[in-house]
Design a protein around this motif. Sequence first.
Motif, mmCIF file in Angstrom:
data_model
loop_
_atom_site.group_PDB
_atom_site.id
_atom_site.type_symbol
_atom_site.label_atom_id
_atom_site.label_comp_id
_atom_site.label_asym_id
_atom_site.label_seq_id
_atom_site.Cartn_x
_atom_site.Cartn_y
_atom_site.Cartn_z
ATOM 1 N N TRP A 1 -9.240 -3.589 13.108
ATOM 2 C CA TRP A 1 -8.945 -5.005 12.902
ATOM 3 C C TRP A 1 -7.498 -5.326 13.251
ATOM 4 O O TRP A 1 -7.130 -6.480 13.439
ATOM 5 N N TRP B 1 1.904 -8.522 11.980
ATOM 6 C CA TRP B 1 2.150 -8.350 10.551
ATOM 7 C C TRP B 1 2.880 -9.540 9.947
ATOM 8 O O TRP B 1 2.821 -9.756 8.745
ATOM 9 N N VAL C 1 -2.437 -10.761 3.360
ATOM 10 C CA VAL C 1 -2.970 -10.006 2.230
ATOM 11 C C VAL C 1 -2.709 -10.769 0.936
ATOM 12 O O VAL C 1 -3.460 -10.632 -0.029
ATOM 13 N N TYR C 2 -1.698 -11.610 0.938
ATOM 14 C CA TYR C 2 -1.493 -12.439 -0.249
ATOM 15 C C TYR C 2 -2.434 -13.633 -0.256
ATOM 16 O O TYR C 2 -2.811 -14.117 -1.324
ATOM 17 N N ILE D 1 -5.160 -12.092 -2.073
ATOM 18 C CA ILE D 1 -5.095 -11.678 -3.472
ATOM 19 C C ILE D 1 -4.676 -12.804 -4.422
ATOM 20 O O ILE D 1 -5.133 -12.856 -5.552
ATOM 21 N N HIS E 1 7.231 -3.588 6.772
ATOM 22 C CA HIS E 1 6.978 -2.347 6.043
ATOM 23 C C HIS E 1 5.699 -1.661 6.518
ATOM 24 O O HIS E 1 5.375 -0.581 6.061
ATOM 25 N N HIS E 2 4.998 -2.286 7.436
ATOM 26 C CA HIS E 2 3.873 -1.603 8.065
ATOM 27 C C HIS E 2 4.326 -0.781 9.262
ATOM 28 O O HIS E 2 3.516 -0.181 9.942
ATOM 29 N N LEU F 1 4.073 3.356 -0.729
ATOM 30 C CA LEU F 1 4.104 2.984 0.684
ATOM 31 C C LEU F 1 5.347 2.181 1.010
ATOM 32 O O LEU F 1 5.840 2.195 2.125
ATOM 33 N N ALA F 2 5.853 1.478 0.026
ATOM 34 C CA ALA F 2 7.058 0.698 0.258
ATOM 35 C C ALA F 2 8.298 1.584 0.208
ATOM 36 O O ALA F 2 9.345 1.216 0.724
ATOM 37 N N ASP G 1 6.469 6.976 2.475
ATOM 38 C CA ASP G 1 5.608 6.380 3.504
ATOM 39 C C ASP G 1 5.547 7.246 4.751
ATOM 40 O O ASP G 1 4.525 7.256 5.438
ATOM 41 N N HIS H 1 1.690 7.028 5.422
ATOM 42 C CA HIS H 1 1.321 5.985 6.374
ATOM 43 C C HIS H 1 0.110 6.390 7.206
ATOM 44 O O HIS H 1 0.015 7.524 7.657
ATOM 45 N N HIS I 1 -5.261 2.450 -1.147
ATOM 46 C CA HIS I 1 -4.368 1.426 -1.712
ATOM 47 C C HIS I 1 -4.892 0.020 -1.445
ATOM 48 O O HIS I 1 -5.035 -0.782 -2.350
ATOM 49 N N PHE I 2 -5.186 -0.282 -0.197
ATOM 50 C CA PHE I 2 -5.543 -1.683 0.023
ATOM 51 C C PHE I 2 -6.948 -2.008 -0.430
ATOM 52 O O PHE I 2 -7.244 -3.159 -0.723
ATOM 53 N N VAL J 1 -6.461 -2.927 -4.026
ATOM 54 C CA VAL J 1 -5.941 -4.281 -4.197
ATOM 55 C C VAL J 1 -6.992 -5.318 -3.799
ATOM 56 O O VAL J 1 -7.278 -6.258 -4.526
ATOM 57 N N MET J 2 -7.585 -5.114 -2.616
ATOM 58 C CA MET J 2 -8.384 -6.205 -2.081
ATOM 59 C C MET J 2 -9.839 -6.166 -2.515
ATOM 60 O O MET J 2 -10.441 -7.217 -2.703
ATOM 61 N N ARG K 1 -6.566 7.944 8.666
ATOM 62 C CA ARG K 1 -7.623 6.931 8.620
ATOM 63 C C ARG K 1 -8.272 6.822 10.004
ATOM 64 O O ARG K 1 -7.716 7.246 10.998
HETATM 65 C C1 HEM Z 1 -0.554 -8.092 -3.823
HETATM 66 C C2 HEM Z 1 -1.519 -7.477 -3.366
HETATM 67 C C3 HEM Z 1 -1.525 -6.549 -2.159
HETATM 68 C C4 HEM Z 1 -2.388 -6.639 -1.125
HETATM 69 C C5 HEM Z 1 -3.447 -7.703 -0.934
HETATM 70 C C6 HEM Z 1 -2.114 -5.550 -0.246
HETATM 71 C C7 HEM Z 1 -2.830 -5.281 0.914
HETATM 72 C C8 HEM Z 1 -2.522 -4.318 1.828
HETATM 73 C C9 HEM Z 1 -3.245 -3.999 3.030
HETATM 74 C C10 HEM Z 1 -4.467 -4.712 3.558
HETATM 75 C C11 HEM Z 1 -2.637 -2.973 3.637
HETATM 76 C C12 HEM Z 1 -3.112 -2.205 4.859
HETATM 77 C C13 HEM Z 1 -2.685 -2.737 6.102
HETATM 78 C C14 HEM Z 1 -3.086 -1.868 7.250
HETATM 79 O O1 HEM Z 1 -4.252 -1.950 7.699
HETATM 80 O O2 HEM Z 1 -2.242 -1.098 7.703
HETATM 81 C C15 HEM Z 1 -1.493 -2.669 2.851
HETATM 82 C C16 HEM Z 1 -0.571 -1.725 3.173
HETATM 83 C C17 HEM Z 1 0.669 -1.660 2.560
HETATM 84 N N1 HEM Z 1 0.992 -2.199 1.323
HETATM 85 FE FE1 HEM Z 1 -0.105 -3.426 0.249
HETATM 86 N N2 HEM Z 1 -1.094 -4.838 -0.748
HETATM 87 C C18 HEM Z 1 -0.707 -5.415 -1.930
HETATM 88 C C19 HEM Z 1 0.270 -4.977 -2.779
HETATM 89 C C20 HEM Z 1 1.318 -4.228 -2.346
HETATM 90 C C21 HEM Z 1 2.531 -4.033 -3.060
HETATM 91 C C22 HEM Z 1 2.849 -4.597 -4.444
HETATM 92 C C23 HEM Z 1 3.322 -3.286 -2.249
HETATM 93 C C24 HEM Z 1 4.731 -2.838 -2.426
HETATM 94 C C25 HEM Z 1 5.328 -2.579 -3.524
HETATM 95 C C26 HEM Z 1 2.573 -2.994 -1.065
HETATM 96 C C27 HEM Z 1 3.028 -2.248 -0.027
HETATM 97 C C28 HEM Z 1 2.300 -1.920 1.085
HETATM 98 C C29 HEM Z 1 2.828 -1.185 2.183
HETATM 99 C C30 HEM Z 1 4.255 -0.679 2.314
HETATM 100 C C31 HEM Z 1 1.802 -1.032 3.115
HETATM 101 C C32 HEM Z 1 1.878 -0.358 4.467
HETATM 102 C C33 HEM Z 1 1.561 1.051 4.285
HETATM 103 C C34 HEM Z 1 1.415 1.778 5.551
HETATM 104 O O3 HEM Z 1 0.735 1.277 6.464
HETATM 105 O O4 HEM Z 1 1.951 2.892 5.605
HETATM 106 N N3 HEM Z 1 1.365 -3.571 -1.150
HETATM 107 N N4 HEM Z 1 -1.448 -3.487 1.750
#
Ligand code: HEM
Lengths: 366, 587
Positions: B155, B263, B270-271, B274, B316-317, B384-385, B390, B394, B402-403, B406-407, B464
């Motif tokens: 996607w 991104w 993603v927000y 959520i 951060h992606h 991840l952050a 990461d 990653h 993780h996602f 959340v989702m 993945r």
């Molecule tokens: C609020 C709800 C959140 C949603 C809906 C969400 C959703 C997602 C999704 C869909 C991805 C995957 C993207 C991909 O396909 O690469 C992702 C990755 C990531 N999320 Fe979240 N996330 C949430 C919360 C958080 C929080 C609170 C943090 C940081 C403190 C965070 C940090 C990250 C990071 C850094 C990645 C990238 C990781 C990587 O690709 O190595 N997320 N998130």
Amino acid sequence: MTTMNMLPLIPEMASDGARHFEALFWYITLTSSAVGIGVYIALLYFCVRYRRGQTTGSTPRILGSVRLELTWTLVPMFVFLTYYAWGAMVYNKAVHPPEDATEIFVIGKQWMWKAQYPNGQRVIIGGNPRNMSESERQSIGKLVLPMNRPVKLTFISEDVIHDFGVPAFRSKIDVIPGRYSQVWYQPTKLGEYHVYCDQYCGTWHSLMVGKIKVVEGKEFDEFLSGYAPLQGTQNAVDGSLAHEGRQLFLKLQCINCHSATPTGKAPVLEGLYGSRVPLKGGGAEIADDAYIIESIRRPRLKVVDGWEAIMPAYDETQVSAEELNAVVAYIRSLRKGTTPDRTERFPAPNGAPTERQQSPQPSGGK
Amino acid sequence: MSIAVTSHSGPAAAPPPEPPTPPVNYLNVSHTIWSWLFTVDHKRIGILYLVSISIFFVAGGAAAGIVRLNLLQPDGAIVSEDAYNRAFTAHGVLMLFFFLIPAVPAVFGNFFIPMMIGTKDLAFPKLNIASWYVFMIGAVCAVWAVLAGGIDTGWTLYPPYSTRASQSNVIPGVMGAFISGFSSIMTGLNIMVTVHKMRAPGMTWGRLPLFVWALYATSLIQLLATPVVAISLVLIMVERVAGIGIFDPTIGGDPVLFQHLFWFYSHPAVYIMILPGMGVISEVLTCFSRKNIFGYHAIAWSSVGIAVVGFLLWAHHMFVAGISFYAALLFSLLSMLVAVPSAIKVFNWVATLYRGSITYQAPMLFSLGFVVLFIVGGLTGLFLATLGTDIHLHDTYFVVAHFHFVMVGGMVMGYFAALHFWWPKMTGRMYSDWWSRMAAAIIIFGFFITFIPQFVMGYHGMPRRYPNYPAEFQFLNVMSTAGASILGIGYLMPAVYLTLSLFFGKRATANPWSATGLEWQCPSPPVVHNFEHMPLVVVCGPYEYALGVDQLGRGLPEPPGSQDDPAHRDGVTGPAGPMHKETEVVG
Ligand code: HEM
Ligand SMILES: [Cu+2]
């Protein structure tokens, strides 16, 4: 279903970076779990304690508390900042290679990694044999790295974005067309480790996996100088001394007698190096560099038991000292099943100008 | 608890006795198919969306089923590598663009925002039905892409794979996402204008239900971020057709540029996914614990905070995509900051339960599930952050887990909470209490079994998007697939008992949960223009459960579950009248 082996609790750690990663990882895991579990306990307690049956049905009108809310805003923020700071330190180390690192170049291509060492040796790591050429398949091997010494890998991609990930080193880096990216490691443990492609790159993305082999520094030097066939490939890899020797072996027509389909004239040389050779007229000798050189320069001196003394001597004008080195390296690298057949036509290995210019005719004797 | 409000500043004294279902409502006002397809009634449009996204949810779920089944064996159990790649792409595209993004805003936002703020309709009813058509045209493109053989890019559509190498239906797929984006913009715009302009008298910003605040923040993102993805999708199409080298380095382009553009939308997106869920949770937790929400302002403003800060951390992606060291430092820091408002919300929700009087009907169970799963999802986001972690995690299954926490654990739970909370209002029917609680329990259980193993796999380095993997990962993959089967059953159950409820369900009263929002002032199902008497004058905050009054200041009906306890039966009321109750502030 095949038998399922279980994973260890903590994945293998084979580099300096892995140690730093683990420390940080467990710091975050423990602190964040503590908070998470604390919240769970509160949630569970409230859910049980204040369920309808336990209450009078009326509830107090609590609107909030500035003090509490400030606490749970500032405390997490502080904790998150410690993750950030520590993480930045680990990252800083991971992305800045030391000056003295040995540099290896790697090209990503759907679906293989082509690595080249400073002296020109080349090896293909992993990849999917189904979409490789014959010569590429021949040089599938392992990426050899030295223990306790920094190595710097510089990447570029030939087509789409890939990612070079090594879990045992807790490291990964995107491999991008049109720009160089870099990563470095200091391996700390002997062994073999997975390399994965972590960035989706098409049909056989999941087969773009290979191995890294960590060896002692001394062994690595030997490998770099072209002798040791550490890469696990079938044949001496392109660019190595042994590979050069192999080409000489064909050019000088050693292959005519020492071939895989023995003519009865001469022994097959695979497995020779380091073995004990029984000599005509009694006695034996260990086949080391000196023995092999002697056997080429003055073959009649020591004849192997059971063979005729028909091999011609090769002097300085036919084989220079340098070339001799290469031939020895080749013989050293020969392992079971790798001696070419005299009638076989050899495809020129990828990017091997020497061979193409000299157009070896292994069956030229005919 | 039954409280007879006798004197109150509100416009009405006591709630009028529940009339039987009014003869004419938005559902039965007309029956032809055209009356549905050309409707401009926000409620009917909400139902149109509900039906369509349910279909996409099932389709996306089927693709997920293929993915999970194939991972039963290290070398791929059922399909070829190519088919697998197409399956996970179809899963991602359908679930994200055609389910998660529209789910709550387009179904429940459409249906309930006007009712919650006390108005007849959204600001632009025709734009509203147009947005559904646009959405469906986008969906047709996507479905066409899938039926014509699928897309295999994932996607995220990273070039140059998507522009040069992929042999699949990238253009129709991208077109689908591009077109449906406009529907998202239209819905966002409509909701924003409605909230600004059409609130009932007395419905101040400080009295808006938190669901409205959450959707307001969501709309902000939809409006500002979606155009960026539209641009990047157009660029992908142009590049693929004409090859002019925007992202192709061999002719001077830069593939990392696409990641920035992508991104810059998709992180805020993603927000979009959520925040609405968080809004739902705020409504449900208060209602079923009979409490005022703890820290109304903090929750409202943290929604807006997430929406704004969420724009600033897209890179951060890309920590391992060769962005500069200093950029990485900055984006990591900002990511830490966005975690704070999420944490605030969780603490506030938990504190809301303190000294409540809690019952556990299905909406409440789904909401508690949301909180429990979202905590895991949020905390693992920190790994991840954090830059240092990461670089290993990653693009592994850790990210996938993780996602999904959340989702799927968050947003899909929020969606189901909303569906169960408002179903009686939308359809006028009650569903099976027992079956719905079972479904919630099964979903939460199945969810853990499915996704916890993926954290472990990712930590051990399993990348993945792999149809094949080393044998040592098999045990965890089998476990995950087993969990997914349980989850699948859990998700199918509501389809059955909710459908049955339409025919056999008990008739719902106007306010079956004894909730405070204005939407519960309409009959169930609502009449065509929502309220029988307009205008309404709102005199209370949204969650005066402690006082036992709704937003109009009228007494609430008997909450469900009270009859369990004889002490709370009619006539045996608790303490004195609500207005004498003191306001407590802890801390
Ligand atoms: C609020 C709800 C959140 C949603 C809906 C969400 C959703 C997602 C999704 C869909 C991805 C995957 C993207 C991909 O396909 O690469 C992702 C990755 C990531 N999320 Fe979240 N996330 C949430 C919360 C958080 C929080 C609170 C943090 C940081 C403190 C965070 C940090 C990250 C990071 C850094 C990645 C990238 C990781 C990587 O690709 O190595 N997320 N998130
Ligand atoms: Cu790759």
